[in-house]
Design an enzyme around this catalytic site. Structure first.
Site, PDB file in Angstrom:
ATOM      1  N   ASP A  52      -0.522  -6.866  -3.077  1.00 27.70           N
ATOM      2  CA  ASP A  52      -0.193  -7.571  -1.840  1.00 27.70           C
ATOM      3  C   ASP A  52      -1.190  -7.114  -0.780  1.00 27.70           C
ATOM      4  O   ASP A  52      -2.146  -6.397  -1.095  1.00 27.70           O
ATOM      5  CB  ASP A  52       1.268  -7.259  -1.434  1.00 27.70           C
ATOM      6  CG  ASP A  52       1.903  -8.405  -0.644  1.00 27.70           C
ATOM      7  OD1 ASP A  52       1.216  -8.980   0.212  1.00 27.70           O
ATOM      8  OD2 ASP A  52       3.086  -8.717  -0.892  1.00 27.70           O
ATOM      9  N   ILE A  53      -0.976  -7.487   0.471  1.00 27.87           N
ATOM     10  CA  ILE A  53      -1.911  -7.038   1.513  1.00 27.87           C
ATOM     11  C   ILE A  53      -1.747  -5.526   1.694  1.00 27.87           C
ATOM     12  O   ILE A  53      -0.684  -4.969   1.395  1.00 27.87           O
ATOM     13  CB  ILE A  53      -1.694  -7.797   2.851  1.00 27.87           C
ATOM     14  CG1 ILE A  53      -0.274  -7.582   3.381  1.00 27.87           C
ATOM     15  CG2 ILE A  53      -2.010  -9.275   2.689  1.00 27.87           C
ATOM     16  CD1 ILE A  53      -0.075  -8.099   4.782  1.00 27.87           C
ATOM     17  N   PRO A  54      -2.814  -4.846   2.149  1.00 31.55           N
ATOM     18  CA  PRO A  54      -2.785  -3.377   2.220  1.00 31.55           C
ATOM     19  C   PRO A  54      -1.563  -2.812   2.956  1.00 31.55           C
ATOM     20  O   PRO A  54      -0.923  -1.861   2.480  1.00 31.55           O
ATOM     21  CB  PRO A  54      -4.082  -3.040   2.972  1.00 31.55           C
ATOM     22  CG  PRO A  54      -5.008  -4.175   2.627  1.00 31.55           C
ATOM     23  CD  PRO A  54      -4.135  -5.386   2.533  1.00 31.55           C
ATOM     24  N   ARG A 110       1.107   2.913 -31.772  1.00 35.63           N
ATOM     25  CA  ARG A 110       1.856   2.687 -33.009  1.00 35.63           C
ATOM     26  C   ARG A 110       1.536   3.807 -33.983  1.00 35.63           C
ATOM     27  O   ARG A 110       0.379   4.257 -34.049  1.00 35.63           O
ATOM     28  CB  ARG A 110       1.457   1.349 -33.655  1.00 35.63           C
ATOM     29  CG  ARG A 110       1.851   0.132 -32.858  1.00 35.63           C
ATOM     30  CD  ARG A 110       3.368  -0.086 -32.858  1.00 35.63           C
ATOM     31  NE  ARG A 110       3.747  -1.267 -32.104  1.00 35.63           N
ATOM     32  CZ  ARG A 110       4.010  -1.281 -30.788  1.00 35.63           C
ATOM     33  NH1 ARG A 110       3.924  -0.170 -30.082  1.00 35.63           N
ATOM     34  NH2 ARG A 110       4.358  -2.395 -30.187  1.00 35.63           N
ATOM     35  N   GLY A 126       6.808   2.632 -26.482  1.00 38.30           N
ATOM     36  CA  GLY A 126       8.057   1.889 -26.343  1.00 38.30           C
ATOM     37  C   GLY A 126       8.797   1.796 -27.648  1.00 38.30           C
ATOM     38  O   GLY A 126       9.388   2.760 -28.136  1.00 38.30           O
ATOM     39  N   LYS A 173       8.950   5.444 -18.514  1.00 34.26           N
ATOM     40  CA  LYS A 173       8.404   4.354 -17.715  1.00 34.26           C
ATOM     41  C   LYS A 173       9.492   3.323 -17.433  1.00 34.26           C
ATOM     42  O   LYS A 173      10.165   2.841 -18.350  1.00 34.26           O
ATOM     43  CB  LYS A 173       7.245   3.678 -18.451  1.00 34.26           C
ATOM     44  CG  LYS A 173       6.625   2.544 -17.651  1.00 34.26           C
ATOM     45  CD  LYS A 173       5.388   1.995 -18.332  1.00 34.26           C
ATOM     46  CE  LYS A 173       5.682   0.955 -19.379  1.00 34.26           C
ATOM     47  NZ  LYS A 173       6.167  -0.335 -18.867  1.00 34.26           N
ATOM     48  N   THR A 223      -3.872  -6.814 -20.415  1.00 27.77           N
ATOM     49  CA  THR A 223      -4.364  -6.937 -21.792  1.00 27.77           C
ATOM     50  C   THR A 223      -4.034  -8.305 -22.388  1.00 27.77           C
ATOM     51  O   THR A 223      -4.579  -8.678 -23.411  1.00 27.77           O
ATOM     52  CB  THR A 223      -3.776  -5.833 -22.686  1.00 27.77           C
ATOM     53  OG1 THR A 223      -2.397  -5.682 -22.367  1.00 27.77           O
ATOM     54  CG2 THR A 223      -4.494  -4.533 -22.488  1.00 27.77           C
ATOM     55  N   ASP A 230       6.499   1.169 -13.212  1.00 28.95           N
ATOM     56  CA  ASP A 230       5.468   0.180 -13.552  1.00 28.95           C
ATOM     57  C   ASP A 230       5.644  -1.018 -12.618  1.00 28.95           C
ATOM     58  O   ASP A 230       6.056  -2.095 -13.036  1.00 28.95           O
ATOM     59  CB  ASP A 230       5.681  -0.204 -15.031  1.00 28.95           C
ATOM     60  CG  ASP A 230       4.534  -0.981 -15.618  1.00 28.95           C
ATOM     61  OD1 ASP A 230       3.529  -1.211 -14.912  1.00 28.95           O
ATOM     62  OD2 ASP A 230       4.645  -1.359 -16.801  1.00 28.95           O
ATOM     63  N   ASP A 284      12.263  -0.144 -21.946  1.00 24.06           N
ATOM     64  CA  ASP A 284      12.239  -1.601 -21.883  1.00 24.06           C
ATOM     65  C   ASP A 284      13.574  -2.183 -22.324  1.00 24.06           C
ATOM     66  O   ASP A 284      13.787  -2.501 -23.496  1.00 24.06           O
ATOM     67  CB  ASP A 284      11.084  -2.147 -22.743  1.00 24.06           C
ATOM     68  CG  ASP A 284       9.727  -1.848 -22.131  1.00 24.06           C
ATOM     69  OD1 ASP A 284       9.647  -1.759 -20.891  1.00 24.06           O
ATOM     70  OD2 ASP A 284       8.756  -1.693 -22.882  1.00 24.06           O
ATOM     71  N   LYS A 303       3.354  -2.521 -10.603  1.00 28.95           N
ATOM     72  CA  LYS A 303       2.197  -3.435 -10.533  1.00 28.95           C
ATOM     73  C   LYS A 303       2.124  -4.116  -9.164  1.00 28.95           C
ATOM     74  O   LYS A 303       2.081  -5.339  -9.053  1.00 28.95           O
ATOM     75  CB  LYS A 303       2.258  -4.472 -11.654  1.00 28.95           C
ATOM     76  CG  LYS A 303       2.163  -3.870 -13.044  1.00 28.95           C
ATOM     77  CD  LYS A 303       1.835  -4.928 -14.081  1.00 28.95           C
ATOM     78  CE  LYS A 303       1.650  -4.338 -15.456  1.00 28.95           C
ATOM     79  NZ  LYS A 303       2.921  -3.901 -16.086  1.00 28.95           N
TER      80      LYS A 303
HETATM   81  O1  C5P Z   1       7.052  -1.276 -27.200  1.00 28.77           O
HETATM   82  P1  C5P Z   1       5.627  -0.962 -26.846  1.00 28.77           P
HETATM   83  O2  C5P Z   1       5.206   0.436 -27.281  1.00 28.77           O
HETATM   84  O3  C5P Z   1       4.664  -2.016 -27.272  1.00 28.77           O
HETATM   85  O4  C5P Z   1       5.672  -0.932 -25.257  1.00 28.77           O
HETATM   86  C1  C5P Z   1       4.584  -0.622 -24.486  1.00 28.77           C
HETATM   87  C2  C5P Z   1       4.913  -0.639 -23.044  1.00 28.77           C
HETATM   88  O5  C5P Z   1       3.709  -0.603 -22.295  1.00 28.77           O
HETATM   89  C3  C5P Z   1       5.654  -1.878 -22.559  1.00 28.77           C
HETATM   90  O6  C5P Z   1       6.512  -1.468 -21.479  1.00 28.77           O
HETATM   91  C4  C5P Z   1       4.562  -2.771 -22.050  1.00 28.77           C
HETATM   92  O7  C5P Z   1       4.977  -3.645 -21.016  1.00 28.77           O
HETATM   93  C5  C5P Z   1       3.598  -1.760 -21.473  1.00 28.77           C
HETATM   94  N1  C5P Z   1       2.215  -2.223 -21.381  1.00 28.77           N
HETATM   95  C6  C5P Z   1       1.491  -2.674 -22.468  1.00 28.77           C
HETATM   96  N2  C5P Z   1       0.190  -3.075 -22.316  1.00 28.77           N
HETATM   97  C7  C5P Z   1      -0.367  -3.011 -21.125  1.00 28.77           C
HETATM   98  C8  C5P Z   1       0.338  -2.553 -20.022  1.00 28.77           C
HETATM   99  C9  C5P Z   1       1.642  -2.167 -20.197  1.00 28.77           C
HETATM  100  O8  C5P Z   1       1.980  -2.696 -23.573  1.00 28.77           O
HETATM  101  N3  C5P Z   1      -1.623  -3.358 -20.994  1.00 28.77           N
END
Ligand code: C5P
Length: 242
Positions: free
Chosen positions: A67-69, A183, A212, A34, A121, A62, A12, A64
């Site tokens: 769009d249309i198939p 974490r 991340g 990622k 989320t 990532d 990131d 995401k």
């Molecule tokens: O720094 P951190 O560990 O929080 O980063 C988590 C990564 O996962 C980020 O790239 C974030 O965009 C991604 N992510 C997330 N929650 C999600 C989907 C993707 O934290 N539901």
């Protein structure tokens, strides 16, 4: 699968050289990386070649897609040509869109794994009601869309550790669960709401952990990655420690 392979580091940053630096430093310790929208939009699609050259074997894009198939299928084909190992689409794009994505991936010489994003989320149950008009709570909507993704032939879903257990029970073994929000014990959650330690996420049923800032913002990212692998290895050897 070895513990090391389960860890995917989120690159990131908008700084291409920083991303390349993380790949060089962390490749020996983790399973993949990622690449998200920030990095791709800042650095361009040449980023995938650069990261492969820097030693990344597995890149999770990532993207995401939603769009249309027809459009999604063609995008998946183009992404497969870049040598991407895993890519995601929004399950809310629907069954036909996911089936088209699966067909496109399978027809590629090097098929990428396809995983579905269910409910972002960041959305609460109330926002979900406003957005899609469903009265199902967020967790039930996650289960509903994950089931649809499996039926459409997708390889797995992205889900928090909190949902991973129910998804695993509902969808069985072999359907990949990719879990962000990791974490270590005692670490601040930051802007993440549903966090879990690596061991807890694994116990809940996650296959891959997206990590991340816990690694990249640490003053010794390599040591940090090694510590996570060690925690996972211990847990895998003696599951009661997980
Ligand atoms: O720094 P951190 O560990 O929080 O980063 C988590 C990564 O996962 C980020 O790239 C974030 O965009 C991604 N992510 C997330 N929650 C999600 C989907 C993707 O934290 N539901």
């Amino acid at each position: 699968m070895q513990a090391r392979e389960r860890i995917l580091i989120a690159l990131d940053t908008s700084d291409l050289e920083q991303a390349v630096g993380w790949v060089r430093m962390l490749s020996p310790y983790v399973g993949g990386f990622k690449v998200g929208l920030e990095l791709v939009h800042a650095a361009g699609f040449g980023i995938f070649d650069r990261l492969h050259e820097a030693g990344a074997e597995r890149l999770f894009y990532d993207a995401k897609l939603h769009d249309i198939p027809h459009t999604v299928a063609r995008a998946v084909r183009a992404i497969a040509r870049m040598g991407v190992w895993m890519v995601n689409v929004h399950a809310s794009g629907g069954r036909a869109m996911m089936e088209a994505a699966v067909e496109a991936a399978h027809s590629a010489p090097k098929p990428p794994l396809l995983v579905a994003v269910t409910v972002l989320t960041s959305l609460s149950s109330q926002e979900l009601r406003e957005q899609v008009g469903t009265r199902r709570g967020a967790v039930n909507q996650v289960l509903h869309l994950a089931t649809l993704a499996k039926e459409a032939g997708m390889d797995g879903v992205v889900a928090s550790a909190q949902e991973a257990g129910r998804l695993r029970r509902r969808l069985g073994e072999g359907f990949l669960i990719v879990t962000p929000g990791i974490r270590l014990k005692g670490e601040s959650a930051g802007d993440q709401r549903r966090v879990a330690t690596p061991a807890r996420a694994l116990r809940a049923g996650a296959d891959y952990l997206v990590v991340g800032r816990s690694v990249t913002a640490h003053n010794d990212p390599a040591a940090r990655a090694a510590a996570i692998v060690e925690e996972l290895e211990k847990g895998l050897l003696s599951p009661q420690l997980l």
